[in-house]
Design a protein around this motif. Structure first.
Motif, PDB file in Angstrom:
ATOM      1  N   LEU A 172       0.824  -1.212   0.000  1.00 23.61           N
ATOM      2  CA  LEU A 172       0.000   0.000   0.000  1.00 23.61           C
ATOM      3  C   LEU A 172       0.861   1.267   0.000  1.00 23.61           C
ATOM      4  O   LEU A 172       0.557   2.236  -0.699  1.00 23.61           O
ATOM      5  N   ALA A 235      -6.660   3.936   2.474  1.00 21.08           N
ATOM      6  CA  ALA A 235      -6.488   2.488   2.386  1.00 21.08           C
ATOM      7  C   ALA A 235      -6.975   1.850   3.685  1.00 21.08           C
ATOM      8  O   ALA A 235      -6.843   2.448   4.759  1.00 21.08           O
ATOM      9  N   PRO A 259     -10.367   0.552  -5.958  1.00 20.53           N
ATOM     10  CA  PRO A 259      -9.425   1.188  -5.026  1.00 20.53           C
ATOM     11  C   PRO A 259      -9.190   2.676  -5.285  1.00 20.53           C
ATOM     12  O   PRO A 259      -8.340   3.267  -4.629  1.00 20.53           O
ATOM     13  N   ALA A 263      -8.144   1.970  -1.133  1.00 20.66           N
ATOM     14  CA  ALA A 263      -7.667   0.615  -1.430  1.00 20.66           C
ATOM     15  C   ALA A 263      -7.978  -0.297  -0.247  1.00 20.66           C
ATOM     16  O   ALA A 263      -8.011   0.153   0.904  1.00 20.66           O
ATOM     17  N   THR A 265      -7.182  -4.303   1.469  1.00 20.65           N
ATOM     18  CA  THR A 265      -6.469  -5.585   1.445  1.00 20.65           C
ATOM     19  C   THR A 265      -7.111  -6.558   2.412  1.00 20.65           C
ATOM     20  O   THR A 265      -7.602  -6.170   3.473  1.00 20.65           O
ATOM     21  N   THR A 324      -6.631  -3.252  -4.861  1.00 20.95           N
ATOM     22  CA  THR A 324      -5.573  -2.252  -4.657  1.00 20.95           C
ATOM     23  C   THR A 324      -5.020  -1.732  -5.981  1.00 20.95           C
ATOM     24  O   THR A 324      -4.547  -0.593  -6.056  1.00 20.95           O
TER      25      THR A 324
END
Length: 327
Positions: A172, A235, A259, A263, A265, A324
């Motif tokens: 990131l 993120a 994203p 973003a 994860t 992402t």
């Protein structure tokens, strides 16, 4: 079934080795090259020869059976581990038996008594949590997979959770994200705590707010999203794919693009969640089949009288996808 009249000496003759070498190759014993083992197995397949398992067991004092003892009733972790175990054991024509204890100590003890009485060659112990577990006291070789034994003298194979979580944050940061929030599972779970600590250490000043602990669920991901948005993140790192999928759903409902705006994860690289998420999740693959293969290899070595002592920590792998990188 063997073709009538086909003997070990026939396999040996076709493979160009002695009968003793052929026997070792088919039983996965002895110090033989992989090329020799493969040549003997091809010869056996050509002739339709299979070893007599009952005779081999009687002559060796072994049952050529290994048990996988697990607390993971859903099979989320134990099934991939079992596939890895079988990859190794099937080469030596060992059978694998799955025993689900359902987190019941009495059920576990019943299984253990039965396995010892049946004379299995060894046991791989696994589950759905990474907390170290009390050692199993049986007169058999035992290897612990995913969760280590509390006894450092035992053989344990675990996943490097901290490095996996750190990899998501490094990814990131390289993408230019400067305000990263973290949502994860219960604080008392070792995996959640380890991942959160690695996230905080790697993100440094890019971490916005404290990690949010809750459940391993999409519902918690949706709820926590409303909380972390107050920190204006670009993120969101999640401790599991379930949480990350809930985060993506909630962001979409609120009009945020993933994203492009934020973003996201995940963690675990569970296809059911990671690939079905909108968009598909960047996630950390635990490489559970590799873990199962390593555990089975250690167990075979222990059965052969060469036990391993201590903990082996295996690497994870970051799988990048649209959550992402975009499309």
């Amino acid at each position: 079934m063997n073709r009538p009249g086909v003997r070990m000496v026939d396999v040996a003759a076709l493979a160009g080795v002695s009968a003793g070498t052929a026997s070792k190759a088919l039983s996965n014993t002895g110090q033989l090259s992989q090329e020799t083992r493969d040549r003997v197995r091809r010869a056996a397949a050509t002739l339709g020869f299979t070893p007599d398992a009952r005779g081999r067991a009687l002559s060796s004092g072994r049952t050529y059976t290994v048990a996988l003892l697990t607390t993971d009733s859903s099979g989320r972790f134990s099934i991939p581990i079992m596939r890895g175990v079988e990859d190794v054991l099937s080469a030596g024509e060992l059978a694998t038996v799955l025993c689900d204890t359902r987190d019941d100590p009495l059920r576990e003890q019943t299984y253990l008594r039965s396995l010892v009485a049946r004379g299995v060659d060894g046991i791989v112990v696994t589950g759905r949590r990474t907390e170290p577990r009390a050692r199993i006291d049986v007169p058999l070789p035992v290897v612990y997979a995913l969760a280590a034994s509390t006894d450092p003298a035992d053989a344990s194979v675990i996943v490097d959770d901290a490095a996996g979580a750190a990899a998501t944050i490094t990814h990131l940061l390289r993408l230019g994200r400067t305000r990263i929030a973290h949502i994860t599972g219960p604080a008392h779970h070792r995996s959640a705590a380890e991942r959160a600590q690695a996230v905080a250490t790697t993100a440094g000043t890019a971490l916005c707010g404290e990690p949010l602990y809750g459940d391993w669920s999409e519902r918690w991901g949706r709820q926590a999203t409303d909380l972390v948005l107050r920190q204006h993140p670009d993120a969101i790192s999640c401790g599991s794919d379930q949480i990350a999928r809930g985060v993506c759903d909630r962001l979409r409902e609120l009009g945020h693009s993933v994203p492009e705006d934020i973003a996201v994860t995940g963690y675990d690289n569970w296809p059911v969640m990671a690939l079905a998420s909108r968009p598909p999740l960047t996630s950390v693959d635990l490489r559970l089949e590799d873990l199962g293969r390593r555990a089975a290899t250690l167990l075979l070595e222990a059965i052969a009288g060469k036990p391993h002592h201590g903990v082996l920590e295996l690497p994870t792998q970051l799988i990048t996808r649209e959550s992402t990188l975009g499309t």
